[in-house]
Design an enzyme around this catalytic site. Structure first.
Site, PDB file in Angstrom:
ATOM      1  N   ALA A  10     -29.093 -12.726   2.037  1.00  0.00           N
ATOM      2  CA  ALA A  10     -28.518 -11.668   2.869  1.00  0.00           C
ATOM      3  C   ALA A  10     -27.305 -12.225   3.609  1.00  0.00           C
ATOM      4  CB  ALA A  10     -29.568 -11.162   3.857  1.00  0.00           C
ATOM      5  N   GLU A  94     -18.591 -14.842  -3.209  1.00  0.00           N
ATOM      6  CA  GLU A  94     -18.695 -13.380  -3.288  1.00  0.00           C
ATOM      7  C   GLU A  94     -18.868 -12.907  -4.729  1.00  0.00           C
ATOM      8  OE1 GLU A  94     -19.138 -11.914  -0.632  1.00  0.00           O
ATOM      9  OE2 GLU A  94     -18.151 -13.046   0.957  1.00  0.00           O
TER      10      GLU A  94
END
Length: 225
Positions: A10, A94
């Site tokens: 997360a 990412e």
């Protein structure tokens, strides 16, 4: 054979910090690395930015329409021509924003080029829906590792929430384009997520078709029973 690693967690779980530490470890041993991220990620422009304040420029960015394997080969040659040393690792920040075909390219780099690939990203968006890149990484990576972080209540955070101008939102585009509004994210455990969402994990997921629901409810395939 080199491997494709997916290290996920997360938000605020230290993914970028972990990536930068891995790059440091390679370079401390005088090995060459390449750092990249998807062009759609505008945070930090062309830098990888850790929440601890550490930042470093990537070697290249990749647009959704580009052949990642081809771009990597070009950037790899630049490094090898300049330093005379082979690239020892590709590090991807990412990674959830990559396309599925670009994730397949990461696997090709690991298997065919024999170069380890360490991809970092989040699994799901603020509606608990998997990003296409993350879903593909979960399907084909040799190794999966969860990086953990803490919810505001002290439990492990597993979901990401989006706030727009201070209010939690649970519908909208998967990738937010900031346009005069303040968008922030908070990582929550399942219980805290449900408290904020009104008990719903995904407000926009389509209901299974009747035929698919029937298939799921039928007896197990004998080959797997």
């Amino acid at each position: 054979m080199a491997k494709l690693y997916f290290r996920y967690g997360a938000m605020n779980s230290g993914k970028s910090t972990n990536l930068l530490q891995a790059a440091f470890n390679y370079e401390e041993r005088e090995q060459q690395v390449l750092l990249m991220k998807p062009r759609i990620d505008t945070k930090g422009d062309t830098d990888i930015v850790s929440r601890l304040g550490v930042r470093r420029a990537v070697d290249f960015v990749v647009g959704a329409e580009e052949d990642l394997w081809e771009v990597f080969a070009r950037e790899r040659r630049k490094i090898e021509d300049r330093t005379g040393k082979a690239v020892s690792c590709l590090l991807v920040d990412e990674a959830q924003f990559l396309t599925e075909s670009q994730v397949d390219d990461l696997l090709r780099i690991a298997i065919i080029d024999n170069i380890p690939v360490l991809a970092y990203g989040i699994r799901t968006d603020f509606q608990t829906v998997a990003f296409p890149g993350s879903r593909r990484l979960l399907e084909i990576s040799h190794s999966l590792e969860e990086l953990k972080t803490i919810c505001r209540c002290g439990k492990k955070a597993v979901f990401n929430t989006r706030q727009v101008d201070g209010e939690f939102v649970f519908d909208g585009e998967q990738v937010a384009i900031e346009d005069g509004v303040e968008i922030v994210y908070e990582s929550l455990c399942g219980n805290c997520y449900l408290q904020e969402s009104g008990g719903v994990f995904n407000r926009t997921r389509r209901v299974l078709t009747e035929s698919l629901a029937t298939a799921y409810n039928s007896a197990p395939d004998p080959d797997f029973s």
